[in-house]
Design a protein around this motif. Sequence first.
Motif, PDB file in Angstrom:
ATOM      1  N   TYR A  99       0.895  -1.141  -0.091  1.00 33.37           N
ATOM      2  CA  TYR A  99       0.174  -0.039  -0.006  1.00 33.37           C
ATOM      3  C   TYR A  99       0.762   1.140   0.105  1.00 33.37           C
ATOM      4  N   HIS A 100       1.966   1.409   0.916  1.00 30.65           N
ATOM      5  CA  HIS A 100       2.646   2.500   0.928  1.00 30.65           C
ATOM      6  C   HIS A 100       3.769   2.715  -0.127  1.00 30.65           C
ATOM      7  N   ASN A 101       4.084   1.547  -0.677  1.00 31.78           N
ATOM      8  CA  ASN A 101       4.790   1.673  -2.235  1.00 31.78           C
ATOM      9  C   ASN A 101       4.195   2.452  -3.182  1.00 31.78           C
ATOM     10  N   VAL A 102       2.775   2.070  -3.239  1.00 29.69           N
ATOM     11  CA  VAL A 102       1.730   2.622  -4.341  1.00 29.69           C
ATOM     12  C   VAL A 102       1.582   4.135  -3.849  1.00 29.69           C
ATOM     13  N   LEU A 103       1.151   4.436  -2.616  1.00 32.48           N
ATOM     14  CA  LEU A 103       0.915   5.574  -2.057  1.00 32.48           C
ATOM     15  C   LEU A 103       2.175   6.716  -2.426  1.00 32.48           C
ATOM     16  N   CYS A 104       3.403   6.240  -2.063  1.00 37.39           N
ATOM     17  CA  CYS A 104       4.616   6.999  -2.222  1.00 37.39           C
ATOM     18  C   CYS A 104       5.065   7.367  -3.730  1.00 37.39           C
ATOM     19  N   GLY A 105       4.566   6.472  -4.732  1.00 33.77           N
ATOM     20  CA  GLY A 105       4.686   6.492  -5.878  1.00 33.77           C
ATOM     21  C   GLY A 105       3.822   7.799  -6.685  1.00 33.77           C
ATOM     22  N   LEU A 106       2.587   7.734  -5.852  1.00 36.15           N
ATOM     23  CA  LEU A 106       1.811   8.775  -6.195  1.00 36.15           C
ATOM     24  C   LEU A 106       2.060  10.017  -5.649  1.00 36.15           C
ATOM     25  N   LYS A 107       2.485  10.156  -4.539  1.00 34.53           N
ATOM     26  CA  LYS A 107       2.875  11.171  -3.751  1.00 34.53           C
ATOM     27  C   LYS A 107       4.172  11.863  -4.399  1.00 34.53           C
ATOM     28  N   VAL A 108       5.066  11.140  -5.109  1.00 30.71           N
ATOM     29  CA  VAL A 108       6.221  11.792  -5.752  1.00 30.71           C
ATOM     30  C   VAL A 108       5.698  12.293  -6.899  1.00 30.71           C
ATOM     31  N   GLY A 109       4.482  11.715  -7.321  1.00 28.50           N
ATOM     32  CA  GLY A 109       4.185  12.266  -8.746  1.00 28.50           C
ATOM     33  C   GLY A 109       4.223  11.378  -9.891  1.00 28.50           C
ATOM     34  N   LEU A 110       4.742  10.122  -9.663  1.00 24.25           N
ATOM     35  CA  LEU A 110       5.001   9.043 -10.604  1.00 24.25           C
ATOM     36  C   LEU A 110       3.696   8.430 -10.792  1.00 24.25           C
ATOM     37  N   PRO A 111       3.242   8.342 -12.283  1.00 25.00           N
ATOM     38  CA  PRO A 111       2.224   7.572 -12.949  1.00 25.00           C
ATOM     39  C   PRO A 111       2.662   5.983 -12.398  1.00 25.00           C
ATOM     40  N   THR A 112       1.648   5.452 -11.752  1.00 30.24           N
ATOM     41  CA  THR A 112       1.725   4.410 -10.915  1.00 30.24           C
ATOM     42  C   THR A 112       0.766   3.414 -11.183  1.00 30.24           C
ATOM     43  N   LEU A 113       1.080   2.245 -11.409  1.00 32.00           N
ATOM     44  CA  LEU A 113       0.323   0.734 -11.402  1.00 32.00           C
ATOM     45  C   LEU A 113       0.200   0.162 -10.270  1.00 32.00           C
ATOM     46  N   SER A 114      -0.924  -0.258  -9.633  1.00 29.53           N
ATOM     47  CA  SER A 114      -1.114  -0.894  -8.456  1.00 29.53           C
ATOM     48  C   SER A 114      -1.385  -2.470  -8.612  1.00 29.53           C
ATOM     49  N   ILE A 115      -0.620  -3.304  -8.093  1.00 33.25           N
ATOM     50  CA  ILE A 115      -1.054  -4.835  -7.851  1.00 33.25           C
ATOM     51  C   ILE A 115      -1.408  -4.997  -6.578  1.00 33.25           C
ATOM     52  N   GLY A 116      -2.661  -4.649  -6.211  1.00 27.70           N
ATOM     53  CA  GLY A 116      -3.273  -4.655  -4.748  1.00 27.70           C
ATOM     54  C   GLY A 116      -3.400  -5.901  -4.301  1.00 27.70           C
ATOM     55  N   TYR A 117      -3.358  -6.004  -3.064  1.00 31.30           N
ATOM     56  CA  TYR A 117      -3.813  -6.991  -2.239  1.00 31.30           C
ATOM     57  C   TYR A 117      -5.193  -6.994  -1.366  1.00 31.30           C
ATOM     58  N   ALA A 118      -5.615  -5.747  -1.566  1.00 27.81           N
ATOM     59  CA  ALA A 118      -6.556  -5.263  -0.904  1.00 27.81           C
ATOM     60  C   ALA A 118      -7.465  -3.911  -1.482  1.00 27.81           C
ATOM     61  N   ALA A 119      -8.850  -3.814  -1.308  1.00 29.64           N
ATOM     62  CA  ALA A 119      -9.604  -3.007  -1.758  1.00 29.64           C
ATOM     63  C   ALA A 119      -8.980  -1.303  -1.545  1.00 29.64           C
ATOM     64  N   LYS A 120      -8.346  -1.214  -0.334  1.00 29.85           N
ATOM     65  CA  LYS A 120      -7.704  -0.014   0.069  1.00 29.85           C
ATOM     66  C   LYS A 120      -6.925   0.481  -1.252  1.00 29.85           C
ATOM     67  N   GLN A 121      -6.137  -0.422  -2.000  1.00 30.65           N
ATOM     68  CA  GLN A 121      -5.468   0.302  -2.982  1.00 30.65           C
ATOM     69  C   GLN A 121      -6.265   0.748  -4.023  1.00 30.65           C
ATOM     70  N   ASP A 122      -7.206   0.128  -4.605  1.00 29.33           N
ATOM     71  CA  ASP A 122      -8.112   0.542  -5.193  1.00 29.33           C
ATOM     72  C   ASP A 122      -8.678   1.793  -5.161  1.00 29.33           C
ATOM     73  N   VAL A 123      -9.242   1.921  -3.708  1.00 25.37           N
ATOM     74  CA  VAL A 123      -9.710   3.263  -3.366  1.00 25.37           C
ATOM     75  C   VAL A 123      -8.661   4.406  -3.505  1.00 25.37           C
ATOM     76  N   LEU A 124      -7.396   4.130  -2.934  1.00 30.78           N
ATOM     77  CA  LEU A 124      -6.309   5.116  -3.175  1.00 30.78           C
ATOM     78  C   LEU A 124      -6.155   5.712  -4.504  1.00 30.78           C
ATOM     79  N   MET A 125      -5.958   4.674  -5.465  1.00 31.10           N
ATOM     80  CA  MET A 125      -5.644   5.080  -6.996  1.00 31.10           C
ATOM     81  C   MET A 125      -6.910   5.681  -7.290  1.00 31.10           C
TER      82      MET A 125
END
Length: 403
Positions: free
Chosen positions: A306-332
Motif C-alpha cells: 500500500y505505501h509503495n503505491v502511495l509514495c509513488g503517487l505522492k512523488v508524482g509518478l504515474p503508478t500501477l497498483s498490483i493490490g492485495y486489498a480494496a484499499k489500494q483501489d480506493v487510493l488509486m
Amino acid sequence: MSGRHTAGPRVGLFGILGSGNLGNDGCMDAIVTFLRDRYPDVRLDFMCMGPERVAEVYGAPSTALQWYEPHAGDATGAHAAALKVLGKLLDPFRTFRWVRGQDVVIVPGMGVLEATLPLRPWAFPYSLFWLTVCARLTGAKVALVSVGANVVRKRFTRWFITRAARLAHYRSYRDDQSRDALRTMGVPVRGDDVYPDLAFALPSPERRPGHGAVGVGVMSYYGGNDDRERADELHLRYRTAITGFVRHLVDSGRPVRLLSGDVADEPMVEHILAEVPGDVVAEPLTTLDDLMRQMSQVDTMVGTRYHNVLCGLKVGLPTLSIGYAAKQDVLMAAMGLGDFCLKAGSIELGGLLERFAELERRHAELTATLAERNRVTRERLEDQFAALAKVISSDEKTTRETT
C-alpha cells in the motif's frame, strides 16, 4: 489537559512501529513531526514492536508492545510456548502501567482496524482492545488517526477490533471505505471524519530524470487472512508474474529499481536479483524518505504494498497498483488513477504488460493529474492535524458510545 500536570502534554504512540514496516513508520514520523512542531514541550513515549530503534531515532522512552519479543531469544518448542503464555499474562499489566503515564495515546495511521493480511486475534487486535480499555480506566484518551479498516469476517478478530474502535475517544479514517467498514460492523461512526493517509504529510524529494527507469515495488505476497489454504499457490503466481515483468523490462533496455516496504519482502527482492541478470538495482531502505528518494530517480512506478503505491503517487509518478486489498483501489481512484489497478491474487504477466503500456502512453496526462490531487491532499491533512490538536488540548471527557 487532564489537570494531572502543568508541563507539556504527555503523548504516547502505540502500534506496530519500528519493526521494519516502512509505511507504519512513515505514519509515525508524520505524527511526531506534527507534535514537536505544534507542542515544543511535548513529552513523547512509545509502546511498539521495535523499541530500541524508535528510542534511538526519536530520543524518547520506548517500551516493547509485547513482553515476549525481546525475551524470546533462541527459545524453541515448549520453552518458547511457555514464554509466550507468560507474556500474555504480563502484557495487560504492562500496558496499563504505560497508558497510566499518558494524557493522549495516538495510534498513527496503519491498517489497525483491518485484516487484509494474515492476522491472529490474540496478536495486535487484542493489544489494541486492551489499550482502549486501559485508557478508559485511567482517563487517558485514545486517538485512532487516519487509520485503515475493512469488514472483518473472523469472529474474535472482529470483536476485538470493533470494541477497540468503540472505546477510542477519537477516530478518523484514511478513506471512505474504512469508515463504511466500521459502520457495517455496527460501530457508530457519526462525527468520524475521513482524511488522507498520514504518509502524504511527509516531505517529497525533488524529482530527477529517470532516463526510462521503472520502479518495481515487490512484496512477499501470500494472500490475505482468508487465503491460508492456498497461500503457496498465490505466492508462486505473484512471484512468476513480477519476475517475468522485470525480465521483460530489462530485455527491453529499461533500468529497473526494486523497492520494498517491509523486511519481510527481502526474500522476494533476492529472488528477482538472482533470476534476472542485468540493469536491476536494489538499495537498502529504512524509511519512507529513503523509499521516496529512490522513487525520485525513476519515471514510472509499479507497486504492491500500500505505501509503495502511495509514495509513488505522492512523488508524482504515474503508478500501477498490483493490490492485495480494496484499499489500494480506493487510493488509486482518489488520486485519479483508478484505471490502473490489478489484483495480486490473480496477476498474469500479459495483463500486467498491457496495463503498463497504457500507463506509459498516458504519462504526461497522469503526471498533471497527480500534481493537482497532491495539492488537495496536503490541504486536507492540515485539517486532520487541526482536529488532532483539539483532541490533545481539550479537557473534554470521553463521550463515545461504548455498547
